[in-house]
Write a protein that holds these residues in place. Sequence first.
Motif, short mmCIF file in Angstrom:
data_model
loop_
_atom_site.label_atom_id
_atom_site.label_comp_id
_atom_site.label_asym_id
_atom_site.label_seq_id
_atom_site.Cartn_x
_atom_site.Cartn_y
_atom_site.Cartn_z
N PRO A 25 0.76 -1.29 0.17
CA PRO A 25 0.04 0.04 0.01
C PRO A 25 0.86 1.18 -0.02
O PRO A 25 1.99 1.06 0.55
N LEU A 26 0.32 2.41 -0.57
CA LEU A 26 0.78 3.66 -0.53
C LEU A 26 0.95 4.28 0.75
O LEU A 26 -0.32 4.72 1.05
N VAL A 27 1.68 4.61 1.58
CA VAL A 27 1.64 5.07 2.90
C VAL A 27 2.30 6.41 2.71
O VAL A 27 3.37 6.83 2.38
N ALA A 28 1.40 7.73 3.16
CA ALA A 28 1.86 8.88 3.16
C ALA A 28 2.16 9.42 4.56
O ALA A 28 1.39 9.19 5.63
N GLY A 29 3.45 9.95 4.83
CA GLY A 29 3.90 10.55 6.09
C GLY A 29 3.34 11.88 5.86
O GLY A 29 3.28 12.88 4.93
N VAL A 30 3.01 12.49 7.10
CA VAL A 30 2.10 13.58 7.40
C VAL A 30 2.80 14.28 8.47
O VAL A 30 2.90 14.02 9.49
N ASP A 31 3.40 15.69 8.20
CA ASP A 31 3.74 16.47 9.46
C ASP A 31 3.73 17.96 9.13
O ASP A 31 3.28 18.17 7.96
N GLU A 32 3.89 18.65 10.15
CA GLU A 32 3.66 20.23 9.80
C GLU A 32 5.03 20.90 10.48
O GLU A 32 5.62 20.52 11.31
N ALA A 33 5.00 22.32 10.28
CA ALA A 33 5.94 23.04 10.74
C ALA A 33 5.23 24.54 11.14
O ALA A 33 4.40 24.94 10.09
N GLY A 34 5.57 25.03 12.16
CA GLY A 34 4.96 26.45 12.51
C GLY A 34 3.73 26.51 13.48
O GLY A 34 2.92 27.32 13.43
N ARG A 35 3.38 25.57 14.22
CA ARG A 35 2.31 25.44 15.11
C ARG A 35 2.60 26.58 16.38
O ARG A 35 1.73 27.31 16.72
N GLY A 36 3.77 26.65 16.76
CA GLY A 36 3.91 27.40 17.91
C GLY A 36 4.38 28.90 17.61
O GLY A 36 4.26 29.67 18.55
N PRO A 37 4.89 29.34 16.49
CA PRO A 37 5.25 30.77 16.48
C PRO A 37 4.21 31.72 16.50
O PRO A 37 3.08 31.37 16.54
N LEU A 38 4.63 32.84 16.97
CA LEU A 38 3.88 33.98 16.92
C LEU A 38 3.18 34.70 15.75
O LEU A 38 2.34 35.39 15.62
N LEU A 116 -2.97 9.05 -4.95
CA LEU A 116 -3.35 9.07 -3.63
C LEU A 116 -2.71 8.06 -2.85
O LEU A 116 -2.65 6.83 -3.28
N ALA A 117 -2.75 8.36 -1.60
CA ALA A 117 -2.32 7.24 -0.70
C ALA A 117 -3.27 6.34 -0.13
O ALA A 117 -4.67 6.69 -0.15
N ASN A 118 -2.94 5.14 0.26
CA ASN A 118 -3.93 3.87 0.98
C ASN A 118 -4.20 4.38 2.30
O ASN A 118 -5.09 3.85 2.96
N GLU A 119 -2.94 5.04 2.87
CA GLU A 119 -3.00 5.18 4.30
C GLU A 119 -2.35 6.78 4.65
O GLU A 119 -1.13 6.93 3.97
N ALA A 120 -2.55 6.99 5.69
CA ALA A 120 -2.00 8.42 6.08
C ALA A 120 -1.24 8.05 7.52
O ALA A 120 -1.99 7.81 8.45
N TRP A 121 -0.20 8.36 7.82
CA TRP A 121 0.77 8.27 9.01
C TRP A 121 0.88 9.75 9.37
O TRP A 121 1.56 10.46 8.94
N ILE A 122 0.34 9.97 10.47
CA ILE A 122 0.38 11.58 10.96
C ILE A 122 1.29 11.69 12.26
O ILE A 122 0.90 10.83 13.18
N ASP A 123 2.02 12.63 12.23
CA ASP A 123 2.85 12.74 13.59
C ASP A 123 2.02 13.51 14.62
O ASP A 123 1.43 14.48 14.20
N GLY A 124 1.92 12.78 15.68
CA GLY A 124 1.27 13.31 16.66
C GLY A 124 0.17 12.33 17.22
O GLY A 124 0.25 11.07 16.90
N ASN A 125 -0.68 12.70 18.04
CA ASN A 125 -1.67 11.83 18.71
C ASN A 125 -3.25 12.05 18.31
O ASN A 125 -4.12 11.78 19.02
N ARG A 126 -3.57 12.98 17.22
CA ARG A 126 -4.80 13.24 16.84
C ARG A 126 -4.86 12.90 15.16
O ARG A 126 -3.74 13.40 14.63
N LEU A 127 -6.00 12.60 14.70
CA LEU A 127 -6.14 12.48 13.50
C LEU A 127 -7.31 13.49 12.87
O LEU A 127 -8.10 13.68 13.40
N PRO A 128 -7.04 14.10 11.72
CA PRO A 128 -7.99 14.88 11.09
C PRO A 128 -9.11 14.05 10.92
O PRO A 128 -9.14 12.89 10.37
#
Length: 216
Positions: A25-38, A116-128
């Motif tokens: 299966p095609l697995v997508a890794g997902v992450d973000e940058a910039g949650r904390g800045p002002l 498109l991905a078959n599954e998404a692996w999200i960094d963190g403890n919550r999923l959209p």
Amino acid sequence: MKSSYDSAPASPRLPPNGDESALAPLVAGVDEAGRGPLAGPLVVAAVILDRQRPIDGLNDSKKLSHARRESLYPLIVERALAHCVVVIEVEEIDRLNIFQATMAGMSRAVRGLSPLANEAWIDGNRLPKDLPCPGRAIVGGDALEPAISAASILAKVSRDRLMIAMETQHPGYGFATHKGYGTPAHLAALERLGPCVEHRRSFAPVKLLLDQGKLF
């Protein structure tokens, strides 16, 4: 009457080259940058790596030097099966709140992949809630799963470049140095100059200055 053998699903057929990994299966890794800045946007990335074109040295972007992130960025773009970078602007962050903006960005990044991905692996403890495929939340995934590491690098490098460019548009705040985070130097500049249009009005230090009438 069909026998149990007849009703069993057929085994998947190998591709002509006999490569079993092509069936994975095609697995997508997902992450973000910039949650904390002002200040500045939130950037989210999704990456599907190509098993046939591995990339050495992938890791949590925060554990890599600036030079190493910059060197890995073009390799990820070139070798990945798919990648998508989504920028969430300050107005949407303030309108939705940073958590909801992050969830929205992650969903958009996964939806923007082709294939498109078959599954998404999200960094963190919550999923959209509206991912277009099954998802898995992995705490510390940016240091554990190469696809998430790759996404963290794309997000971090993309956002850093935006913040460096922002320095020329809004001089005096030091965006190229602190990237919008609430460092002492940034807070001092914010107090001296007041917020600019790139500051997040829903974040406490900025909101306090606005309440005091210190407009940009």
